[in-house]
Write a protein that holds these residues in place. Structure first.
Motif, PDB file in Angstrom:
ATOM      1  N   ASN A  24      46.842  41.839  39.853  1.00  0.00           N
ATOM      2  CA  ASN A  24      46.437  40.970  38.752  1.00  0.00           C
ATOM      3  C   ASN A  24      44.955  40.642  38.890  1.00  0.00           C
ATOM      4  O   ASN A  24      44.333  40.923  39.913  1.00  0.00           O
ATOM      5  N   ALA A  25      44.401  40.037  37.863  1.00  0.00           N
ATOM      6  CA  ALA A  25      42.959  39.794  37.790  1.00  0.00           C
ATOM      7  C   ALA A  25      42.462  38.761  38.775  1.00  0.00           C
ATOM      8  O   ALA A  25      41.255  38.609  38.954  1.00  0.00           O
TER       9      ALA A  25
ATOM     10  N   LEU B 195      38.903  44.581  34.418  1.00  0.00           N
ATOM     11  CA  LEU B 195      39.687  43.658  35.243  1.00  0.00           C
ATOM     12  C   LEU B 195      39.173  43.649  36.681  1.00  0.00           C
ATOM     13  O   LEU B 195      39.123  42.602  37.328  1.00  0.00           O
TER      14      LEU B 195
ATOM     15  N   LEU C  30      39.482  35.138  30.611  1.00  0.00           N
ATOM     16  CA  LEU C  30      40.661  35.905  30.216  1.00  0.00           C
ATOM     17  C   LEU C  30      41.331  35.393  28.946  1.00  0.00           C
ATOM     18  O   LEU C  30      41.792  36.203  28.136  1.00  0.00           O
TER      19      LEU C  30
ATOM     20  N   ASN D 225      36.273  41.329  36.997  1.00  0.00           N
ATOM     21  CA  ASN D 225      36.671  39.926  37.168  1.00  0.00           C
ATOM     22  C   ASN D 225      37.033  39.653  38.623  1.00  0.00           C
ATOM     23  O   ASN D 225      36.640  38.631  39.190  1.00  0.00           O
TER      24      ASN D 225
END
Length: 212
Positions: free
Chosen positions: A68-69, A98, A128, A101
């Motif tokens: 995940n980010a 992503l 986001l 980030n």
């Protein structure tokens, strides 16, 4: 448990430094932009480390969690590993989308303890919530459909090697990227919802902590 797989390539002569590259949503270490970046870096004398985020690039069996980010700790873990292996400095951390980030979130969270000597995000979705609103606009429906299909395909690959709680999903029923994140990404990462995940994983909140 979690493991990642990296791809290391070196220029023909002694490297002038090491570049760590992180791919974007639905990408891998073998994505075209990652490979092209490595070629360009080699031409300038850099060693390149390309990371596959969790469950990407054929690593579905190596992790029990999704990527995940907000996983800035993964960037730190790889930088620590290449430091322990004696890869030449300076270290440049480069993230796409992503991955951008993640790179900036890591730099902001770690501040003066950042292991990278330079950090760059290419089109990073540092806010986001704003980005997910944008991808859901009608003018971006082809782009949105591409990522939705990619996420569903990745979930099928993961489920071929381990059990993942939740419903069977298809691009037509999942409700897009936000729906996928609500059902899978957010709960897997400990967030209450996709909206909570987007707020908590956005790099914008910590950019002031990036060291000069």
């Amino acid at each position: 448990g979690t493991q990642v797989r990296i791809v290391v390539t070196r220029p023909p002569d002694a490297p002038r430094g090491t570049l760590l590259a992180i791919h974007g949503l639905s990408g891998s270490a073998e994505s075209g932009y990652m490979r092209r970046t490595a070629v360009q870096a080699h031409a300038r004398g850099w060693a390149v480390v390309r990371i596959n985020l969790r469950n990407c690039g054929g690593t579905e069996a190596l992790s029990t969690t999704f990527y995940n980010a907000g996983q800035s700790d993964d960037a730190d873990a790889v930088l620590r590993a290449i430091e322990d292996k004696g890869f030449p400095r300076p270290y440049a951390l480069l993230g796409f989308s992503l991955g951008g980030n993640i790179a900036l979130l890591y730099a902001g969270r770690s501040g003066s303890a950042c292991r990278a000597d330079a950090v760059c995000g290419v089109n990073p979705p540092v806010e986001l919530p704003v980005c997910i609103d944008a991808i859901e606009r009608s003018g971006n429906r082809i782009y949105h459909a591409y990522f939705t299909r990619s996420l569903c395909a990745q979930l099928r690959r993961i489920r071929s090697v381990r059990e993942v709680p939740g419903p069977v999903v298809t691009p037509g029923t999942i409700g897009g990227v936000r729906g996928f994140d609500d059902l899978f990404t957010a709960p897997d990462a400990g967030y209450a919802s996709a909206a909570d995940y987007y707020r908590g994983a956005s790099a914008a909140a910590v950019l002031a902590g990036v060291r000069p």
